[in-house]
Design an enzyme around this catalytic site. Sequence first.
Site, PDB file in Angstrom:
ATOM      1  N   CYS A   1       1.025  -1.458  -0.119  1.00  0.00           N
ATOM      2  CA  CYS A   1       0.133  -0.343   0.128  1.00  0.00           C
ATOM      3  C   CYS A   1       1.115   1.059   0.195  1.00  0.00           C
ATOM      4  O   CYS A   1       0.075   2.270  -0.554  1.00  0.00           O
ATOM      5  CB  CYS A   1      -1.087   0.447   0.966  1.00  0.00           C
ATOM      6  SG  CYS A   1      -2.261  -1.310   1.371  1.00  0.00           S
TER       7      CYS A   1
ATOM      8  N   HIS B   1      -3.112   6.800   2.333  1.00  0.00           N
ATOM      9  CA  HIS B   1      -3.709   5.414   1.735  1.00  0.00           C
ATOM     10  C   HIS B   1      -5.070   5.438   2.063  1.00  0.00           C
ATOM     11  O   HIS B   1      -5.380   5.430   3.083  1.00  0.00           O
ATOM     12  CB  HIS B   1      -2.619   4.473   1.889  1.00  0.00           C
ATOM     13  CG  HIS B   1      -3.203   3.600   1.814  1.00  0.00           C
ATOM     14  ND1 HIS B   1      -3.852   2.476   0.739  1.00  0.00           N
ATOM     15  CD2 HIS B   1      -3.307   2.593   3.226  1.00  0.00           C
ATOM     16  CE1 HIS B   1      -4.038   1.524   0.688  1.00  0.00           C
ATOM     17  NE2 HIS B   1      -3.880   1.275   2.264  1.00  0.00           N
TER      18      HIS B   1
ATOM     19  N   ASN C   1     -10.813  -0.107  -0.714  1.00  0.00           N
ATOM     20  CA  ASN C   1      -9.165   0.411  -1.031  1.00  0.00           C
ATOM     21  C   ASN C   1      -8.516  -0.779  -1.811  1.00  0.00           C
ATOM     22  O   ASN C   1      -8.554  -1.013  -2.482  1.00  0.00           O
ATOM     23  CB  ASN C   1      -8.819  -0.851   0.635  1.00  0.00           C
ATOM     24  CG  ASN C   1      -7.032  -0.839   0.931  1.00  0.00           C
ATOM     25  OD1 ASN C   1      -6.856  -0.440  -0.196  1.00  0.00           O
ATOM     26  ND2 ASN C   1      -7.228  -1.018   1.917  1.00  0.00           N
TER      27      ASN C   1
HETATM   28  N1  ACO Z   1     -19.657  -8.294   8.594  1.00  0.00           N
HETATM   29  C1  ACO Z   1     -19.921  -8.152   9.653  1.00  0.00           C
HETATM   30  N2  ACO Z   1     -19.460  -8.220  10.489  1.00  0.00           N
HETATM   31  C2  ACO Z   1     -18.361  -8.147  10.574  1.00  0.00           C
HETATM   32  C3  ACO Z   1     -17.465  -8.276   9.127  1.00  0.00           C
HETATM   33  C4  ACO Z   1     -18.387  -7.768   7.945  1.00  0.00           C
HETATM   34  N3  ACO Z   1     -18.239  -7.658   6.704  1.00  0.00           N
HETATM   35  N4  ACO Z   1     -15.795  -8.748   9.191  1.00  0.00           N
HETATM   36  C5  ACO Z   1     -16.029  -8.872  10.745  1.00  0.00           C
HETATM   37  N5  ACO Z   1     -17.704  -8.982  11.420  1.00  0.00           N
HETATM   38  C6  ACO Z   1     -16.892  -9.249  12.456  1.00  0.00           C
HETATM   39  C7  ACO Z   1     -16.146 -10.374  13.012  1.00  0.00           C
HETATM   40  O1  ACO Z   1     -16.544 -11.306  12.910  1.00  0.00           O
HETATM   41  C8  ACO Z   1     -16.857  -9.768  14.670  1.00  0.00           C
HETATM   42  O2  ACO Z   1     -17.237 -10.301  14.946  1.00  0.00           O
HETATM   43  P1  ACO Z   1     -17.139 -11.265  16.242  1.00  0.00           P
HETATM   44  O3  ACO Z   1     -17.318 -10.208  17.378  1.00  0.00           O
HETATM   45  O4  ACO Z   1     -18.883 -12.214  16.343  1.00  0.00           O
HETATM   46  O5  ACO Z   1     -15.756 -12.755  16.528  1.00  0.00           O
HETATM   47  C9  ACO Z   1     -16.839  -8.477  14.309  1.00  0.00           C
HETATM   48  O6  ACO Z   1     -16.870  -8.052  13.534  1.00  0.00           O
HETATM   49  C10 ACO Z   1     -15.572  -7.568  14.884  1.00  0.00           C
HETATM   50  O7  ACO Z   1     -14.104  -7.563  13.485  1.00  0.00           O
HETATM   51  P2  ACO Z   1     -13.478  -6.865  14.296  1.00  0.00           P
HETATM   52  O8  ACO Z   1     -12.146  -7.850  13.057  1.00  0.00           O
HETATM   53  O9  ACO Z   1     -12.556  -6.787  15.464  1.00  0.00           O
HETATM   54  O10 ACO Z   1     -13.775  -5.169  13.473  1.00  0.00           O
HETATM   55  P3  ACO Z   1     -13.098  -4.432  13.493  1.00  0.00           P
HETATM   56  O11 ACO Z   1     -13.697  -3.531  14.165  1.00  0.00           O
HETATM   57  O12 ACO Z   1     -11.489  -3.584  14.301  1.00  0.00           O
HETATM   58  O13 ACO Z   1     -13.233  -3.746  12.240  1.00  0.00           O
HETATM   59  C11 ACO Z   1     -11.997  -3.606  10.308  1.00  0.00           C
HETATM   60  C12 ACO Z   1     -12.271  -4.420  11.230  1.00  0.00           C
HETATM   61  C13 ACO Z   1     -12.221  -3.023   9.453  1.00  0.00           C
HETATM   62  C14 ACO Z   1     -10.915  -4.439   9.391  1.00  0.00           C
HETATM   63  C15 ACO Z   1     -10.492  -2.647  11.317  1.00  0.00           C
HETATM   64  O14 ACO Z   1      -9.910  -3.573  12.129  1.00  0.00           O
HETATM   65  C16 ACO Z   1     -10.033  -1.885  10.925  1.00  0.00           C
HETATM   66  O15 ACO Z   1     -10.683  -0.850  10.728  1.00  0.00           O
HETATM   67  N6  ACO Z   1      -8.577  -1.671  10.141  1.00  0.00           N
HETATM   68  C17 ACO Z   1      -7.720  -1.114   9.638  1.00  0.00           C
HETATM   69  C18 ACO Z   1      -6.641  -2.323   8.531  1.00  0.00           C
HETATM   70  C19 ACO Z   1      -7.298  -2.052   7.879  1.00  0.00           C
HETATM   71  O16 ACO Z   1      -7.651  -0.802   7.058  1.00  0.00           O
HETATM   72  N7  ACO Z   1      -6.589  -2.374   6.769  1.00  0.00           N
HETATM   73  C20 ACO Z   1      -6.891  -2.123   4.869  1.00  0.00           C
HETATM   74  C21 ACO Z   1      -5.797  -3.555   4.281  1.00  0.00           C
HETATM   75  S1  ACO Z   1      -4.622  -2.983   4.687  1.00  0.00           S
HETATM   76  C22 ACO Z   1      -4.049  -1.349   4.365  1.00  0.00           C
HETATM   77  O17 ACO Z   1      -4.613  -1.619   3.288  1.00  0.00           O
HETATM   78  C23 ACO Z   1      -3.314  -1.425   5.384  1.00  0.00           C
END
Ligand code: ACO
Length: 328
Positions: free
Chosen positions: A124, A250, A280
């Site tokens: 990225c 990004h 993304n």
């Molecule tokens: N729809 C519904 N529920 C979902 C989904 C979905 N698409 N994805 C995950 N869940 C659920 C999980 O299973 C979990 O359920 P549980 O509590 O029953 O186990 C719950 O939602 C919370 O999951 P988390 O992974 O803890 O969700 P989080 O709030 O952390 O959000 C996210 C996930 C959006 C990826 C967050 O971690 C984030 O913003 N991370 C930043 C990283 C990023 O943006 N990466 C992009 C790619 S890498 C890069 O570009 C650098």
Amino acid sequence: MAHMLKAQRAVAGSRIIGLGHYQPARVLTNDELASMVDTSDEWIRTRTGIIERHIAADGEGVGEMATEAARAAIADAGLDVDGVGMIIVASTSVMDHSPNMAGRVAAALGMTNNPVIIDINTACSGFEHGVAVADAAIRAGQVERVVVIGSEKLSQITDWTDRTTCVLCADGAGAFVLEATDDPGVGPVVWGSEPTMSRAVIVEEESGNKFTQDGRMILRWAMSKASEISRSAVEAAGLTMDDVQVFVPHQANLRIIEPLAEQLGLTDRTVVTDVQVSGNTSAASIPLGLSKWWHEGRIPSNAPTLLFGFGGGFAYASQVVLTPNRKP
Ligand code: ACO
């Protein structure tokens, strides 16, 4: 006897003279995703800010999108394709390795001037690494003009049954043309990596060549480290945060972009949030977002613009660039 080699005459710097981008026609909405995996429009919007994204068709690959973005940027610069002497392609979703992607673009553009062809894979932050390499080559007097491209077909490294990742990934490309100048418009890069986080983003044979991530770890890193790196890039360019007019981080997700803009005190400037309608697109996200907003007339000429890329590696790169002079 010690020898001293002749060096090329160095030039003052480089600046952007053209911006271009390409997005596939197919739009994938959150509601469509909700019919494929257990998710909802509401979950995706609140956790990521993404409303929709573009997905490439069969036969529309990293190279095809890179070529279209490069063609648009070169035309925007008022050049023909042989006007650039180096092609740099940043991508993390390349499946074919030789010819490299830059060589494929050179051939597709029909270039006849023996351009230098370089691929970069720092995920990225690959595009910002590419801008830094292009700027260094220009400063060293090795090349006059470079097209730097970020192009990704993340849809081909996405597990479409994994709701935790498939809602994020998208396809597209963006490009800058940089030219030698006495009046530098690309600031020094601040770049590096976090080896202890090397497994935060993974695409490897063992994951079936599909993208997996530790989303929480990335979010934590971005909230604790990104502002310091961005501030260093502004300082390295001899500016203060007050001078920054445009911020293009990004486009990973809005939950990182908005708080980061707040930490940097940039919420009253133009903060590019193309992730909402483009998802993304990894190495493509910064040039794609900036080029789109530039051509929509949402970005002023000669504006100090802070770029900040981060992701797989775990690598990061940040620099300030000036937007081009807008042609009448
Ligand atoms: N729809 C519904 N529920 C979902 C989904 C979905 N698409 N994805 C995950 N869940 C659920 C999980 O299973 C979990 O359920 P549980 O509590 O029953 O186990 C719950 O939602 C919370 O999951 P988390 O992974 O803890 O969700 P989080 O709030 O952390 O959000 C996210 C996930 C959006 C990826 C967050 O971690 C984030 O913003 N991370 C930043 C990283 C990023 O943006 N990466 C992009 C790619 S890498 C890069 O570009 C650098």
